[in-house]
Design an enzyme around this catalytic site. Structure first.
Site, PDB file in Angstrom:
ATOM      1  N   HIS A 119       0.865  -1.180   0.000  1.00 37.16           N
ATOM      2  CA  HIS A 119       0.000   0.000   0.000  1.00 37.16           C
ATOM      3  C   HIS A 119       0.897   1.224   0.000  1.00 37.16           C
ATOM      4  CE1 HIS A 119      -3.654   2.375   0.835  1.00 37.16           C
ATOM      5  NE2 HIS A 119      -2.806   3.177   1.480  1.00 37.16           N
ATOM      6  N   CYS A 120       0.694   2.085  -0.987  1.00 42.30           N
ATOM      7  CA  CYS A 120       1.547   3.274  -1.127  1.00 42.30           C
ATOM      8  C   CYS A 120       0.768   4.513  -0.691  1.00 42.30           C
ATOM      9  CB  CYS A 120       2.006   3.421  -2.578  1.00 42.30           C
ATOM     10  SG  CYS A 120       3.057   4.871  -2.845  1.00 42.30           S
ATOM     11  N   PRO A 121       1.169   5.175   0.398  1.00 43.90           N
ATOM     12  CA  PRO A 121       0.443   6.376   0.835  1.00 43.90           C
ATOM     13  C   PRO A 121       0.605   7.546  -0.135  1.00 43.90           C
ATOM     14  CG  PRO A 121       2.439   6.075   2.137  1.00 43.90           C
ATOM     15  CD  PRO A 121       2.289   4.840   1.300  1.00 43.90           C
TER      16      PRO A 121
END
Length: 269
Positions: A119-121
């Site tokens: 998951h890439c913020p």
């Protein structure tokens, strides 16, 4: 072309995306304002250089928009499981749904994603089977734009001719050195960070190992995944990008269709 939009409600993700957008907007405005357009108007540089910078900026923003709004591979509530592939599915202990092996439940998004990498913020989205190609494009075009920016910042002081029609009372003229330095710092940070990320992503794809699998040391526990792809790099990347046409690997504004030839990299739903 049918593009489905996918949004994640996460204030922290919105903040991170705002930072990325602000960096892009700063360089896309001040670099042409301070360097490209003044030198073009005085005949110091060719128009192709100006167009190339705007194209790099446009492709970078298009890749960011698509990577952040594309469905990463979210599993439907009632997935259709082919009888021949039931052994390749398992129950998720968090959402109690059936999912293909190598899927992962994202605590941020609240659902399972097929072949989730991480998951890439910074894009406020998961990177999974259906948008991994867009994340690669984002890394690539950010490197191109950052390197382009650094080169122009350098040439402004050490190569380009002096400007004769510059308004010395304008804000950009009075604070040119500070504005260029901020642009150069941003360029260095973005180029260094994205180069490292782009390399690790490519290495993971070519060895058929996700970031989650690396972190969890799953290499010897998931039935061959992570042990290195036996296919050529062209075929492996073709499956990620959803096409064998290499020129389309660089186009973010299109839809991706899974290729039909069988390979363990892809999981059907």
């Amino acid at each position: 072309m049918k593009l489905r939009l996918h949004f994640v409600v996460d204030p922290m993700g919105w903040f991170c995306m705002s930072v990325v957008f602000a960096i892009w907007l700063y360089n896309s405005f001040f670099v042409p304002k301070l360097v490209l357009l003044p030198h073009f108007y005085e005949g110091h540089i060719h128009w192709a250089l100006v167009v190339s910078y705007y194209l790099a900026s446009a492709f970078c923003m298009a890749a960011l928009f698509r990577a952040s709004t594309a469905d990463p591979g979210r599993l439907p509530t009632e997935p259709h499981i082919p009888h021949s592939e039931r052994e390749q599915w398992e129950m998720c202990s968090k959402c109690n749904m059936m999912r293909p092996k190598r899927s992962h439940h994202c605590s941020r998004c609240g659902h399972c994603v097929r072949r989730m990498d991480h998951h890439c913020p910074w894009i406020n989205n998961c990177v999974g089977e259906d948008n991994h190609w867009l994340f690669l494009q984002l890394c690539f075009y950010t490197q191109v734009l950052s390197l382009f920016t650094l080169a122009l910042d350098f040439c402004q002081y050490y190569y380009f001719q002096s400007l004769t029609t510059l308004d010395q009372e304008a804000f950009t003229a009075r604070h040119e050195l500070a504005l260029i330095r901020v642009s150069a710092i941003m360029g260095l940070v973005m180029f260094g960070g994205m180069s490292s990320l782009f390399y690790t992503q490519l290495a993971g794809i070519l060895t058929d190992t996700t970031t989650i699998e690396k972190m969890a040391n799953f290499s010897n526990k998931i039935g061959g995944a992570g042990g290195g792809s036996k296919e050529s790099w062209q075929r492996t990347l073709a499956e990620v990008f959803g096409t064998t046409w290499k020129v389309l690997w660089f186009i973010p504004l299109r839809s991706r269709q899974p290729l039909t030839f069988p390979h363990h990299f892809r999981t059907h739903v």
